[in-house]
Design a protein around this motif. Sequence first.
Motif, PDB file in Angstrom:
ATOM      1  N   LEU A  30       0.840  -1.195   0.000  1.00  0.00           N
ATOM      2  CA  LEU A  30       0.000   0.000   0.000  1.00  0.00           C
ATOM      3  C   LEU A  30       0.876   1.246   0.000  1.00  0.00           C
ATOM      4  O   LEU A  30       1.933   1.270   0.638  1.00  0.00           O
ATOM      5  CB  LEU A  30      -0.910   0.007   1.233  1.00  0.00           C
ATOM      6  N   PRO A  31       0.466   2.318  -0.677  1.00  0.00           N
ATOM      7  CA  PRO A  31       1.255   3.559  -0.702  1.00  0.00           C
ATOM      8  C   PRO A  31       1.391   4.156   0.701  1.00  0.00           C
ATOM      9  O   PRO A  31       0.500   3.991   1.547  1.00  0.00           O
ATOM     10  CB  PRO A  31       0.440   4.474  -1.616  1.00  0.00           C
ATOM     11  N   PRO A  32       2.505   4.859   0.965  1.00  0.00           N
ATOM     12  CA  PRO A  32       2.761   5.385   2.318  1.00  0.00           C
ATOM     13  C   PRO A  32       1.656   6.278   2.867  1.00  0.00           C
ATOM     14  O   PRO A  32       1.281   6.156   4.040  1.00  0.00           O
ATOM     15  CB  PRO A  32       4.068   6.169   2.139  1.00  0.00           C
ATOM     16  N   LEU A  33       1.144   7.200   2.049  1.00  0.00           N
ATOM     17  CA  LEU A  33       0.106   8.107   2.549  1.00  0.00           C
ATOM     18  C   LEU A  33      -1.197   7.371   2.842  1.00  0.00           C
ATOM     19  O   LEU A  33      -1.932   7.747   3.764  1.00  0.00           O
ATOM     20  CB  LEU A  33      -0.132   9.246   1.559  1.00  0.00           C
ATOM     21  N   ALA A  75       1.317  13.372  11.697  1.00  0.00           N
ATOM     22  CA  ALA A  75       1.197  13.094  10.262  1.00  0.00           C
ATOM     23  C   ALA A  75       2.551  13.187   9.572  1.00  0.00           C
ATOM     24  O   ALA A  75       2.885  12.355   8.720  1.00  0.00           O
ATOM     25  CB  ALA A  75       0.207  14.073   9.627  1.00  0.00           C
ATOM     26  N   GLY A  76       3.347  14.200   9.931  1.00  0.00           N
ATOM     27  CA  GLY A  76       4.647  14.366   9.288  1.00  0.00           C
ATOM     28  C   GLY A  76       5.563  13.185   9.534  1.00  0.00           C
ATOM     29  O   GLY A  76       6.185  12.659   8.599  1.00  0.00           O
ATOM     30  N   PHE A  77       5.650  12.757  10.785  1.00  0.00           N
ATOM     31  CA  PHE A  77       6.526  11.635  11.098  1.00  0.00           C
ATOM     32  C   PHE A  77       6.125  10.373  10.341  1.00  0.00           C
ATOM     33  O   PHE A  77       6.954   9.714   9.705  1.00  0.00           O
ATOM     34  CB  PHE A  77       6.526  11.354  12.602  1.00  0.00           C
ATOM     35  N   HIS A  78       4.847  10.016  10.415  1.00  0.00           N
ATOM     36  CA  HIS A  78       4.443   8.737   9.842  1.00  0.00           C
ATOM     37  C   HIS A  78       4.500   8.715   8.323  1.00  0.00           C
ATOM     38  O   HIS A  78       4.850   7.685   7.725  1.00  0.00           O
ATOM     39  CB  HIS A  78       3.054   8.355  10.355  1.00  0.00           C
ATOM     40  N   ALA A  79       4.183   9.824   7.678  1.00  0.00           N
ATOM     41  CA  ALA A  79       4.304   9.867   6.218  1.00  0.00           C
ATOM     42  C   ALA A  79       5.765   9.658   5.806  1.00  0.00           C
ATOM     43  O   ALA A  79       6.066   8.893   4.876  1.00  0.00           O
ATOM     44  CB  ALA A  79       3.777  11.198   5.685  1.00  0.00           C
ATOM     45  N   LEU A  80       6.694  10.323   6.510  1.00  0.00           N
ATOM     46  CA  LEU A  80       8.118  10.164   6.208  1.00  0.00           C
ATOM     47  C   LEU A  80       8.600   8.748   6.541  1.00  0.00           C
ATOM     48  O   LEU A  80       9.381   8.146   5.785  1.00  0.00           O
ATOM     49  CB  LEU A  80       8.928  11.188   7.002  1.00  0.00           C
ATOM     50  N   TYR A  81       8.118   8.200   7.642  1.00  0.00           N
ATOM     51  CA  TYR A  81       8.561   6.874   8.077  1.00  0.00           C
ATOM     52  C   TYR A  81       8.106   5.790   7.108  1.00  0.00           C
ATOM     53  O   TYR A  81       8.895   4.927   6.698  1.00  0.00           O
ATOM     54  CB  TYR A  81       8.028   6.606   9.481  1.00  0.00           C
ATOM     55  N   PHE A  82       6.846   5.822   6.720  1.00  0.00           N
ATOM     56  CA  PHE A  82       6.347   4.812   5.793  1.00  0.00           C
ATOM     57  C   PHE A  82       6.993   4.961   4.421  1.00  0.00           C
ATOM     58  O   PHE A  82       7.219   3.967   3.719  1.00  0.00           O
ATOM     59  CB  PHE A  82       4.825   4.891   5.685  1.00  0.00           C
ATOM     60  N   ALA A  83       7.299   6.197   4.016  1.00  0.00           N
ATOM     61  CA  ALA A  83       8.026   6.403   2.758  1.00  0.00           C
ATOM     62  C   ALA A  83       9.418   5.785   2.852  1.00  0.00           C
ATOM     63  O   ALA A  83       9.911   5.174   1.889  1.00  0.00           O
ATOM     64  CB  ALA A  83       8.118   7.891   2.439  1.00  0.00           C
ATOM     65  N   LEU A 186      -7.290  12.637   7.751  1.00  0.00           N
ATOM     66  CA  LEU A 186      -7.916  13.381   6.661  1.00  0.00           C
ATOM     67  C   LEU A 186      -6.861  13.962   5.719  1.00  0.00           C
ATOM     68  O   LEU A 186      -6.967  13.830   4.482  1.00  0.00           O
ATOM     69  CB  LEU A 186      -8.786  14.498   7.230  1.00  0.00           C
ATOM     70  N   LEU A 187      -5.816  14.594   6.265  1.00  0.00           N
ATOM     71  CA  LEU A 187      -4.780  15.188   5.437  1.00  0.00           C
ATOM     72  C   LEU A 187      -4.023  14.127   4.641  1.00  0.00           C
ATOM     73  O   LEU A 187      -3.733  14.313   3.445  1.00  0.00           O
ATOM     74  CB  LEU A 187      -3.809  15.983   6.310  1.00  0.00           C
ATOM     75  N   ALA A 188      -3.691  13.023   5.303  1.00  0.00           N
ATOM     76  CA  ALA A 188      -2.990  11.948   4.592  1.00  0.00           C
ATOM     77  C   ALA A 188      -3.875  11.345   3.511  1.00  0.00           C
ATOM     78  O   ALA A 188      -3.396  10.985   2.426  1.00  0.00           O
ATOM     79  CB  ALA A 188      -2.544  10.869   5.578  1.00  0.00           C
ATOM     80  N   GLY A 189      -5.180  11.235   3.796  1.00  0.00           N
ATOM     81  CA  GLY A 189      -6.106  10.711   2.791  1.00  0.00           C
ATOM     82  C   GLY A 189      -6.195  11.609   1.569  1.00  0.00           C
ATOM     83  O   GLY A 189      -6.216  11.134   0.426  1.00  0.00           O
ATOM     84  N   LEU A 190      -6.232  12.918   1.798  1.00  0.00           N
ATOM     85  CA  LEU A 190      -6.247  13.859   0.680  1.00  0.00           C
ATOM     86  C   LEU A 190      -4.943  13.771  -0.115  1.00  0.00           C
ATOM     87  O   LEU A 190      -4.946  13.838  -1.350  1.00  0.00           O
ATOM     88  CB  LEU A 190      -6.456  15.287   1.196  1.00  0.00           C
ATOM     89  N   LEU A 195      -1.861  12.321  -4.875  1.00  0.00           N
ATOM     90  CA  LEU A 195      -0.489  12.016  -5.278  1.00  0.00           C
ATOM     91  C   LEU A 195      -0.200  10.541  -5.525  1.00  0.00           C
ATOM     92  O   LEU A 195       0.789  10.224  -6.212  1.00  0.00           O
ATOM     93  CB  LEU A 195       0.485  12.525  -4.205  1.00  0.00           C
ATOM     94  N   GLU A 196      -1.001   9.661  -4.997  1.00  0.00           N
ATOM     95  CA  GLU A 196      -0.674   8.241  -5.078  1.00  0.00           C
ATOM     96  C   GLU A 196      -1.684   7.470  -5.914  1.00  0.00           C
ATOM     97  O   GLU A 196      -2.845   7.885  -6.038  1.00  0.00           O
ATOM     98  CB  GLU A 196      -0.611   7.631  -3.667  1.00  0.00           C
ATOM     99  N   PRO A 197      -1.277   6.342  -6.476  1.00  0.00           N
ATOM    100  CA  PRO A 197      -2.216   5.520  -7.251  1.00  0.00           C
ATOM    101  C   PRO A 197      -3.228   4.838  -6.332  1.00  0.00           C
ATOM    102  O   PRO A 197      -2.962   4.616  -5.146  1.00  0.00           O
ATOM    103  CB  PRO A 197      -1.305   4.493  -7.928  1.00  0.00           C
ATOM    104  N   ALA A 198      -4.368   4.521  -6.899  1.00  0.00           N
ATOM    105  CA  ALA A 198      -5.386   3.803  -6.130  1.00  0.00           C
ATOM    106  C   ALA A 198      -4.881   2.408  -5.773  1.00  0.00           C
ATOM    107  O   ALA A 198      -4.038   1.836  -6.467  1.00  0.00           O
ATOM    108  CB  ALA A 198      -6.679   3.704  -6.939  1.00  0.00           C
TER     109      ALA A 198
END
Length: 290
Positions: A30-33, A75-83, A186-190, A195-198
């Motif tokens: 699954l994509p990081p976001l 949100a910032g930490f987890h988006a960067l971490y999963f990326a 909500l922000l990560a979902g947007l 930005l990411e594929p389905a």
Amino acid sequence: MSPNRATLAGCVALALWAFLAPLARLAQPLPPLLITALGFAAGGLLGLAVVVARGRLGALRQDALAWAHGVGGLAGFHALYFAALALAPPVEANLLNYTWPLLIVLLSAPLRGLTLGPQRLAGVMLGAAGAALLLGGGARFPAEAMAGFACALAAALTWALYSVLSARFTRVPTEAVAGFCLVSALLAGLGHWALEPAATLTARHWLAVALLGAGPMGAAFFFWDIGMKRGDPRLLGTLGYATPVVSTLLLVAMGEGRLSWQVLAATALVAGGGLLAALAGGGASAEPSK
């Protein structure tokens, strides 16, 4: 709550975070976001249920600065971490991310007025040596791994700043974390939508998301908030070095990496540095200067 009990609450969060990387890998590809959005949604909804049951819904009404700190950190930490886990070898990226305990110890001095002392500084240097060995120990990584390692280090800095600065938001009740999680979702979902594929979720993905929300992306945030606001950030930062050891072993057990000499040596340095710093004492009774 006493400082000792608050520090113990922070230790519970550290134990839960040992499962963050294994569960994130279980949710691949699954994509990081998307992982960030779903994990926060699960954790936020569970937290909100507890807040409502306690009649504390009013705790979600906070000022803009508190929301910026909470949402930006989570949100910032987890988006960067999963990326980082998606772009780089997960064992190495996970260990680099766990330079955040080192950064918490260092930042506690200028941002909270807590003393460090030579033994803590020696422990911090050992942890830094472990991170340096991981990148400069002769390992060969694909070009895109460097972007993943950069994300891992950025995630570490983001989480350290969020954690240490939590002491400046003691007026914000821990229940507000539920709202921070939901807005982060909500922000990560947007971001995922733009930005990411389905992606199609399987039963394995939903299980991983549910476990993430219940533990490392749910209850852990509430325990950590208590520990950072009322406990000793130096002790929690140094004890945090035990988490990557457990997390790395879990990743290897899942077949997500191997215990090369670089990984073993880096893990020993990181964990040993944390132990040395933790043995420096000055525990949970220490208070930040005003």
